[in-house]
Design a protein around this motif. Structure first.
Motif, PDB file in Angstrom:
ATOM      1  N   LEU A 196      -8.390   6.692  -4.804  1.00  0.00           N
ATOM      2  CA  LEU A 196      -8.444   6.152  -3.449  1.00  0.00           C
ATOM      3  C   LEU A 196      -7.228   5.238  -3.342  1.00  0.00           C
ATOM      4  O   LEU A 196      -7.204   4.151  -3.914  1.00  0.00           O
ATOM      5  N   LEU A 197      -6.219   5.734  -2.650  1.00  0.00           N
ATOM      6  CA  LEU A 197      -4.921   5.059  -2.657  1.00  0.00           C
ATOM      7  C   LEU A 197      -4.703   4.280  -1.368  1.00  0.00           C
ATOM      8  O   LEU A 197      -4.576   4.850  -0.295  1.00  0.00           O
ATOM      9  N   ILE A 201      -1.449  -3.368  -4.132  1.00  0.00           N
ATOM     10  CA  ILE A 201      -0.834  -3.419  -5.463  1.00  0.00           C
ATOM     11  C   ILE A 201      -1.691  -2.672  -6.491  1.00  0.00           C
ATOM     12  O   ILE A 201      -1.179  -2.034  -7.412  1.00  0.00           O
ATOM     13  N   ASP A 202      -3.008  -2.749  -6.312  1.00  0.00           N
ATOM     14  CA  ASP A 202      -3.905  -2.316  -7.380  1.00  0.00           C
ATOM     15  C   ASP A 202      -4.077  -0.804  -7.532  1.00  0.00           C
ATOM     16  O   ASP A 202      -4.008  -0.278  -8.648  1.00  0.00           O
ATOM     17  N   VAL A 220      -6.517  10.187  -1.959  1.00  0.00           N
ATOM     18  CA  VAL A 220      -7.027  10.153  -0.593  1.00  0.00           C
ATOM     19  C   VAL A 220      -6.671   8.778  -0.027  1.00  0.00           C
ATOM     20  O   VAL A 220      -6.809   7.757  -0.704  1.00  0.00           O
ATOM     21  N   PHE A 222      -7.092   6.301   3.447  1.00  0.00           N
ATOM     22  CA  PHE A 222      -7.781   6.088   4.722  1.00  0.00           C
ATOM     23  C   PHE A 222      -6.928   5.196   5.610  1.00  0.00           C
ATOM     24  O   PHE A 222      -6.388   4.187   5.157  1.00  0.00           O
ATOM     25  N   THR A 299     -10.567   4.002  -8.463  1.00  0.00           N
ATOM     26  CA  THR A 299     -10.207   2.942  -7.507  1.00  0.00           C
ATOM     27  C   THR A 299      -9.491   1.808  -8.239  1.00  0.00           C
ATOM     28  O   THR A 299      -9.536   1.715  -9.472  1.00  0.00           O
ATOM     29  N   GLU A 301     -10.270  -1.315  -7.996  1.00  0.00           N
ATOM     30  CA  GLU A 301     -11.101  -2.520  -7.920  1.00  0.00           C
ATOM     31  C   GLU A 301     -11.084  -3.323  -9.221  1.00  0.00           C
ATOM     32  O   GLU A 301     -10.970  -2.771 -10.307  1.00  0.00           O
ATOM     33  N   SER A 308     -15.792  -7.676  -1.592  1.00  0.00           N
ATOM     34  CA  SER A 308     -16.292  -6.311  -1.793  1.00  0.00           C
ATOM     35  C   SER A 308     -16.244  -5.914  -3.263  1.00  0.00           C
ATOM     36  O   SER A 308     -16.620  -4.811  -3.619  1.00  0.00           O
ATOM     37  N   LYS A 334      -5.157 -10.374 -12.035  1.00  0.00           N
ATOM     38  CA  LYS A 334      -4.142  -9.958 -11.057  1.00  0.00           C
ATOM     39  C   LYS A 334      -2.729 -10.030 -11.665  1.00  0.00           C
ATOM     40  O   LYS A 334      -1.902  -9.156 -11.401  1.00  0.00           O
ATOM     41  N   ASP A 356      -3.610  -2.613   6.649  1.00  0.00           N
ATOM     42  CA  ASP A 356      -4.432  -1.620   5.952  1.00  0.00           C
ATOM     43  C   ASP A 356      -5.698  -1.440   6.789  1.00  0.00           C
ATOM     44  O   ASP A 356      -6.087  -2.339   7.535  1.00  0.00           O
ATOM     45  N   CYS A 358      -8.632  -1.612   5.930  1.00  0.00           N
ATOM     46  CA  CYS A 358      -9.673  -2.586   5.581  1.00  0.00           C
ATOM     47  C   CYS A 358      -9.519  -3.887   6.362  1.00  0.00           C
ATOM     48  O   CYS A 358     -10.460  -4.663   6.478  1.00  0.00           O
TER      49      CYS A 358
END
Ligand code: ATP
Ligand code: MG
Length: 406
Positions: A196-197, A201-202, A220, A222, A299, A301, A308, A334, A356, A358
């Motif tokens: 999920l791109l 940065i992450d 993918v 969004f 992901t 995360e 989230s 980070k 983004d 989000c």
């Protein structure tokens, strides 16, 4: 006789050398990948001999280009430009004389280009049939270099240059530098995953580290067009093209999340927006992964980074899908993630300030400890299946290739 008709590089496979029975399979995959990356260059040949890979190119091929390309191949531990001496059919003394003169020439070149004053010989005899043992080879080589380069001195502790002399069957190699690769496992040895791109940065780092373990990557993304811009999308394409330099061609699915976000905002509690959107992302990604025959979702995360990404949120997010979700950055700080992003070249693109999806409809006080029953109750107010199908019907797919200058 020194081989002066080609440029030669010795490529070492790191971890792949440790893999017992799989060793030969990994090496073959590695050779295949190197061959593919160098396919545009003239006169390239690649050969696998006793755990090392020898890459040869024509003399007019730019060496830095070869080093850059091969250095980025997952599974490559290090690479060295080398001089090759062919002593096939010679007796050991004559061979040593040939190698010794080549070593002296090699050292002379290092004086000229790097201004070295001290050196040390590191000799290896890979061919045990060669009748002179390594310590003696090292001593003899040292004598040739000292004689040929009067300004040089031996320093075994902190030499300006280490000259590696590797004696193999009928051939010897001299080199100085070992340029580090990324290590890892060759692409294609570990299936395919769907990342999920985002433009952050992450997620590019997450894709990189999974691919580094031998996994092919599709993506993918969004967006919330027209709330998010065409330029924001271009940024993600650019990130994907940098990634493609490492993990090969990427098929990127782009999906407009706006209709779903609007339904959530109209029908569900505001504080649940983020977690509900994330669950939709996961469900859609799972469907895309099935289409692409990807085995898992990836992901970027990292535990506790934002609302989230609390432990509770991650659990509720996971429960949206049955496919395994890989979060390779979960326990990284980070600063560590940023260091990797800089190393692989995605950081500068990631920090470009574009919106983004989000950040559209961001709730003021997002829930940090969502409860699954409540989230499911909110979702029951939506036509989830219909929304997901519509989003998938409107997706676009781009095939992203490595950046040209890579
Ligand atoms: P990143 O830097 O990767 O954007 P982040 O720290 O900003 O991560 P979030 O925005 O909460 O965190 O996103 C967490 C993960 O969800 C991302 O790493 C990514 O895998 C996925 N994600 C977020 N936004 C998108 C998007 N627009 N498209 C695809 N995936 C996304
Ligand atoms: Mg983000």
């Amino acid at each position: 006789m020194i081989n002066e008709s080609e440029k030669i590089y010795i490529v070492r496979c790191g971890e792949t050398a440790l893999k017992g029975q799989n060793k030969s399979y990994f090496e073959r995959m590695l050779v295949q990948r190197i061959r593919k990356l160098l396919s545009g260059m003239k006169g390239v040949s690649i050969e696998r001999v006793d755990g090392l890979i020898f890459v040869r190119t024509g003399l007019d091929i730019d060496g830095t280009e070869v080093l850059k390309k091969v250095g980025r191949v997952f599974g490559v531990d290090s690479i060295s430009p080398a001089v090759e001496i062919n002593f096939d059919g010679m007796d050991a003394e004559t061979a040593l004389d040939e190698i010794g003169h080549a070593a002296a020439d090699f050292a002379m070149e290092l004086i000229r280009t790097k201004g070295i004053k001290t050196f040390k010989i590191d000799a290896r005899r890979a061919d045990k049939m060669f009748p002179i043992e390594s310590p003696m080879i090292a001593r003899r080589m040292g004598a040739y270099v000292l004689k040929g380069c009067k300004v040089l001195k031996v320093d075994v502790h902190e030499p300006d240059a280490k000259l590696f002399v590797n004696v193999r069957r009928g051939r010897a190699y001299i080199y100085e530098t070992k340029i580090s690769g990324f290590g890892g496992l060759p692409l294609g040895t570990n299936g395919k995953g769907l990342v999920l791109l985002s433009g952050g940065i992450d997620s590019p780092v997450a894709a990189f580290v999974m691919s580094h373990r031998g996994m092919y990557i599709d993506a993918v993304h969004f967006h919330s067009f027209p709330y998010t811009s065409e330029r924001a999308y271009e940024k993600v394409r650019e990130l994907a093209s940098i990634l493609a330099g490492y993990c090969g061609r990427i098929r990127m699915h782009s999906i407009n999340l706006l209709p779903i976000q609007e339904q959530i905002v109209q029908n569900c509690p505001e504080e649940e927006t983020t977690i509900l959107v994330r669950r939709f992302m996961m469900k859609i990604a799972e469907r895309v992964a099935a289409e692409e025959e990807s085995m898992m979702l990836i992901t970027g995360e990292s535990l506790g980074q934002v609302a989230s990404q609390t432990a509770e949120s991650l659990v509720v997010t996971d429960q949206a899908v049955s496919m395994p979700v890989m979060r390779p950055l979960i326990a990284m700080d980070k600063t560590e993630i940023m260091a990797t992003a800089k190393e692989i070249g995605t950081y500068e693109v990631s920090i470009q300030p574009y919106e983004d999806c989000c950040t559209v409809f961001l709730p003021k006080h997002p829930v940090t400890r969502p409860r699954l029953e409540r989230i499911l109750a909110s979702e029951s107010r939506l036509d989830c299946e219909g929304l997901i199908n519509a989003a998938l019907e409107n997706q676009t797919i781009d095939v992203i290739f490595p950046k040209e200058d890579w």
